[in-house]
Design a protein around this motif. Structure first.
Motif, mmCIF file in Angstrom:
data_model
loop_
_atom_site.group_PDB
_atom_site.id
_atom_site.type_symbol
_atom_site.label_atom_id
_atom_site.label_comp_id
_atom_site.label_asym_id
_atom_site.label_seq_id
_atom_site.Cartn_x
_atom_site.Cartn_y
_atom_site.Cartn_z
ATOM 1 N N VAL A 87 0.844 -1.190 0.000
ATOM 2 C CA VAL A 87 0.000 0.000 0.000
ATOM 3 C C VAL A 87 0.883 1.244 0.000
ATOM 4 C CG1 VAL A 87 -1.964 -1.053 1.186
ATOM 5 C CG2 VAL A 87 -0.184 0.047 2.520
ATOM 6 N N ILE A 88 0.298 2.311 -0.539
ATOM 7 C CA ILE A 88 0.951 3.617 -0.463
ATOM 8 C C ILE A 88 0.114 4.425 0.503
ATOM 9 C CG2 ILE A 88 1.501 5.727 -1.746
ATOM 10 C CD1 ILE A 88 1.623 3.892 -4.259
ATOM 11 N N SER A 126 -4.958 5.819 1.837
ATOM 12 C CA SER A 126 -4.245 4.558 1.707
ATOM 13 C C SER A 126 -4.656 3.959 0.370
ATOM 14 C CB SER A 126 -4.663 3.642 2.864
ATOM 15 O OG SER A 126 -4.221 2.344 2.617
ATOM 16 N N LEU A 127 -3.666 3.554 -0.401
ATOM 17 C CA LEU A 127 -3.929 3.118 -1.757
ATOM 18 C C LEU A 127 -3.362 1.706 -1.922
ATOM 19 C CD1 LEU A 127 -3.131 5.660 -4.542
ATOM 20 C CD2 LEU A 127 -2.931 3.215 -4.935
ATOM 21 N N GLU A 155 8.387 5.567 5.311
ATOM 22 C CA GLU A 155 8.252 5.227 3.895
ATOM 23 C C GLU A 155 6.820 5.412 3.409
ATOM 24 O OE1 GLU A 155 10.603 3.776 1.686
ATOM 25 O OE2 GLU A 155 12.110 4.359 3.187
ATOM 26 N N LEU A 156 6.677 5.829 2.147
ATOM 27 C CA LEU A 156 5.343 5.919 1.557
ATOM 28 C C LEU A 156 4.769 4.543 1.273
ATOM 29 C CD1 LEU A 156 5.602 8.852 -0.979
ATOM 30 C CD2 LEU A 156 3.712 8.515 0.603
ATOM 31 N N GLN A 157 5.650 3.652 0.783
ATOM 32 C CA GLN A 157 5.175 2.320 0.442
ATOM 33 C C GLN A 157 5.348 1.391 1.629
ATOM 34 O OE1 GLN A 157 5.681 0.514 -3.160
ATOM 35 N NE2 GLN A 157 6.270 2.328 -4.328
ATOM 36 N N GLN A 158 4.294 0.662 1.925
ATOM 37 C CA GLN A 158 4.336 -0.238 3.069
ATOM 38 C C GLN A 158 3.790 -1.604 2.678
ATOM 39 O OE1 GLN A 158 4.188 0.929 6.675
ATOM 40 N NE2 GLN A 158 4.556 3.101 6.266
ATOM 41 N N ARG A 159 4.312 -2.639 3.322
ATOM 42 C CA ARG A 159 3.717 -3.968 3.123
ATOM 43 C C ARG A 159 2.675 -4.173 4.210
ATOM 44 N NH1 ARG A 159 6.024 -6.654 -0.665
ATOM 45 N NH2 ARG A 159 4.976 -8.612 -0.224
#
Ligand SMILES: Nc1ncnc2c1ncn2[C@@H]1O[C@H](COP(=O)(O)OP(=O)(O)O)[C@@H](O)[C@H]1O
Ligand SMILES: [Mg+2]
Length: 456
Positions: free
Chosen positions: A135-136, A191-192, A228-232
């Motif tokens: 997710v971003i 959240s994307l 971080e913008l991107q996350q798992r």
């Protein structure tokens, strides 16, 4: 196999069964370990012993202590057997499957009896699947959309930040639509989900708390995310074994879930799926959650169905089976044997029995009162008293059905409140079973009986 869309598939059957019990939101027990039933709570009235027993059963289900066994709710008609089962259903978590099957339904579906039962069993087994997605997550700085002159092709850019970084992403048409649908504007924290393109608005950034123009009264403020913008992320879906069967059964596919027209599923498909699910379990990707299969009017089943159930209960992937019946000592369909509740001895051996007993006037009045409120029918105390009397003399279900009839009768004379006269009128309009039998006995020649028709 993509499972995300499937979780939205809803069970369509059994709707009318539910509406008669829509006032029930639980078993009405004290919270904590005592399981003491309140006299009237969560829409449940009286029937205290049975409710307490149902509470114990519920606990056993929740603690996974009832594998390979079954419960039977036994009692006269209209004593709340189905209501108690619904109370159990309401008390289970939303991801614990609860399936209702009426005994007679098994014979009416366009598949063999055992296939119908097999599907019901597998609908009642949940598989909780864990999936990792990217997710971003961040605060929207700017959304820039370029529309081509022809209006056809859309392109855009999304600038999004955390407290530590800021990035610009290119947007496709699908993403632009999703942002528009969610009415995302600069200052929103979103959240994307990268895989599905799903956008969730988490709230408005605190940094924007002074732009009064862009908020409603219920605007929720959140911190701008850090790092971080991107996350798992791990996301969890719960689906039933049956849903997985249908999706993997090549001839029908996933649309069959909505049409209800699944047909018979080949045994090989089920074997493969069982193998796959146990693989997922070993790899820690999935958990199996035994749900509840409620078989109402179980005396409608025959000996073949009962043997099937007996065997199915032994399976490693078996749900908890709760049955209900109003039969005492009676013949098991498909045999000449009589037994308690019409259940064959080997099955009877496995069940714990909860029994319900007839209601007193006070309980009937209270239940009818709750039903009237549920149906938004305003009734005078005298009308309720008469309806209670009718409930005592006929059945709770009959009296309960008169509520909506009486409300229509009252509406016809432009009254907003149901009065004694409306109840009387409804009582004469619709017969209860005892009066219907009386009519039959008085005028037998006008009806078709068993002896009149030659059966081929
Ligand atoms: N103890 C109870 N508390 C509240 N409502 C009840 C109770 N018992 C029965 N009812 C309601 O009365 C009606 C008939 O009961 P039902 O559960 O269908 O009886 P059964 O299944 O034993 O024939 C239903 O609308 C049900 O919700
Ligand atoms: Mg019932």
């Amino acid at each position: 196999m993509s499972l995300s869309n499937i979780t939205q598939a809803k069970e369509l059957r059994g709707l009318n069964l539910v509406s008669a019990h829509s006032h029930i939101t639980g078993l009405g027990l004290e919270t904590g370990t005592s399981l003491q039933p309140w006299k009237s709570a969560q829409g449940m009235v009286g029937q205290l012993k049975a409710r307490k027993a149902a509470g114990v059963l519920l606990k056993m289900i929740q603690e996974g202590k009832i594998a390979g066994r079954a419960a039977l709710i036994a009692g006269p008609p209209s004593t709340g057997k189905t209501a108690i089962a619904m109370g159990i259903a309401q008390s289970l978590g939303s991801d614990v499957p609860f399936t209702t099957l009426a005994g007679s339904e098994v014979f009416s579906l366009e598949m063999s009896k055992t296939e119908a039962l097999n599907q019901a069993f597998r609908k009642s087994m949940g598989v909780r699947i864990k999936e990792e997605t990217e997710v971003i997550e961040g605060e929207v700085v700017e959304i820039q959309i370029d529309r081509s002159v022809t209006g056809g092709h859309k392109q855009g850019k999304l600038t999004i930040k955390t407290t530590d970084m800021e990035t610009i992403y290119d947007l496709g048409a699908k993403m632009i639509d999703a942002l528009a649908r969610e009415k995302v504007t600069a200052g929103d924290v979103i959240s994307l989900d990268k895989a599905s393109g799903k956008i969730t608005k988490l709230g408005r950034s605190y940094s924007r708390s002074r732009d009064y123009d862009a908020m409603g009264p219920d605007t929720k403020f959140v911190q701008c995310p850090e790092g971080e913008l991107q996350q798992r992320r791990e996301i969890v879906h719960t689906v039933s074994l049956h849903e997985i069967d249908v999706i993997n059964s090549r001839t029908q596919g996933f649309l069959a879930l909505f049409s209800g027209d699944t047909g018979e599923i080949r045994p090989e498909v089920r074997d493969q799926i069982n193998a796959k699910v146990s693989e997922w379990r070993e790899e820690g990707k999935a958990d199996v959650i035994p749900g509840v299969l409620f078989i109402d009017e179980v005396h409608m089943l025959d000996i073949e169905c009962f043997s099937y159930i007996n065997r199915a209960l032994e399976d490693e992937l078996a749900p908890i089976v709760i049955m209900a019946t109003n039969r005492g000592i009676s013949r098991t369909r498909g045999t000449n044997y009589k037994s308690p509740h019409g259940l064959p001895a080997d099955l009877l051996d496995r069940v714990i029995i909860i029994s319900t007993s007839p209601y007193g006037a006070e309980e009937i009045r209270e239940i009818l009162n709750i039903r009237a409120q549920e149906e938004e029918v305003d009734m005078t105390p005298e009308a309720l008293a008469l309806l209670t009397k009718i409930g005592e003399d006929t059945s709770l279900r009959y009296a309960s059905n008169l509520i909506s009839v009486a409300s229509l009768v009252a509406a016809k004379r432009k009254a907003s409140q149901v009065e004694v006269e409306d109840i009387k009128r409804s009582y004469t309009l619709f017969l209860d079973s005892a009066r219907s039998v009386q009519v039959l006995e008085e005028t037998p020649e006008t009806f078709i009986g068993d002896g009149d028709v030659e059966m081929a």
